[in-house]
Write a protein that holds these residues in place. Structure first.
Motif, PDB file in Angstrom:
ATOM      1  N   PRO A 117       2.065  13.953   2.122  1.00 56.44           N
ATOM      2  CA  PRO A 117       1.158  12.890   2.555  1.00 56.44           C
ATOM      3  C   PRO A 117       1.552  12.250   3.889  1.00 56.44           C
ATOM      4  O   PRO A 117       0.695  12.009   4.730  1.00 56.44           O
ATOM      5  N   TRP A 118       2.832  11.983   4.081  1.00 57.13           N
ATOM      6  CA  TRP A 118       3.260  11.352   5.338  1.00 57.13           C
ATOM      7  C   TRP A 118       3.123  12.317   6.511  1.00 57.13           C
ATOM      8  O   TRP A 118       2.745  11.912   7.614  1.00 57.13           O
ATOM      9  N   LYS A 144      -1.354   8.335  -4.810  1.00 54.89           N
ATOM     10  CA  LYS A 144      -2.691   8.938  -4.750  1.00 54.89           C
ATOM     11  C   LYS A 144      -2.728  10.147  -3.820  1.00 54.89           C
ATOM     12  O   LYS A 144      -3.253  11.200  -4.181  1.00 54.89           O
ATOM     13  N   ALA A 145      -2.181   9.999  -2.626  1.00 53.05           N
ATOM     14  CA  ALA A 145      -2.216  11.109  -1.668  1.00 53.05           C
ATOM     15  C   ALA A 145      -1.307  12.246  -2.112  1.00 53.05           C
ATOM     16  O   ALA A 145      -1.576  13.416  -1.827  1.00 53.05           O
ATOM     17  N   GLY A 146      -0.246  11.909  -2.844  1.00 49.76           N
ATOM     18  CA  GLY A 146       0.658  12.936  -3.339  1.00 49.76           C
ATOM     19  C   GLY A 146      -0.008  13.899  -4.310  1.00 49.76           C
ATOM     20  O   GLY A 146       0.437  15.026  -4.476  1.00 49.76           O
ATOM     21  N   MET A 190       0.794  -1.226   0.000  1.00 51.48           N
ATOM     22  CA  MET A 190       0.000   0.000   0.000  1.00 51.48           C
ATOM     23  C   MET A 190       0.828   1.279   0.000  1.00 51.48           C
ATOM     24  O   MET A 190       0.338   2.327  -0.421  1.00 51.48           O
ATOM     25  N   THR A 191       2.071   1.233   0.454  1.00 50.11           N
ATOM     26  CA  THR A 191       2.897   2.442   0.530  1.00 50.11           C
ATOM     27  C   THR A 191       3.025   3.153  -0.814  1.00 50.11           C
ATOM     28  O   THR A 191       2.763   4.365  -0.893  1.00 50.11           O
TER      29      THR A 191
END
Length: 77
Positions: free
Chosen positions: A54-55, A46-48, A39-40
């Motif tokens: 994102p992190w 996607k979150a980027g 998932m990483t």
């Protein structure tokens, strides 16, 4: 009583159930590690597209989990 370092099997039991041990822990840890590794890249991709960091957003969100007040949610940037 037996034990091993980390997530390896611990043969000791709580005394609640004869024959019970923590042998389930190693396969569960391996499955969770595999899921994290799969998932990483997807999370970063996607979150980027939505978040500058994102992190950092993931790390800051714990404050919302710990304090469910609307003010806490509004403080997240």
């Amino acid at each position: 009583m037996g034990y091993a370092v980390g997530w390896k099997i611990a043969v000791c039991n709580s005394g609640g159930h004869a024959g019970w041990n923590q042998g389930w822990r190693t396969p569960l840890r391996q499955a969770l590690d595999w899921l994290r590794d799969q998932m990483t890249p997807l999370f970063e991709q996607k979150a980027g597209k939505l978040l500058r960091d994102p992190w950092g957003a993931r790390n800051e969100y714990i404050s919302v989990i710990l304090d469910r007040a609307p003010e806490s949610r509004d403080e997240i940037h």
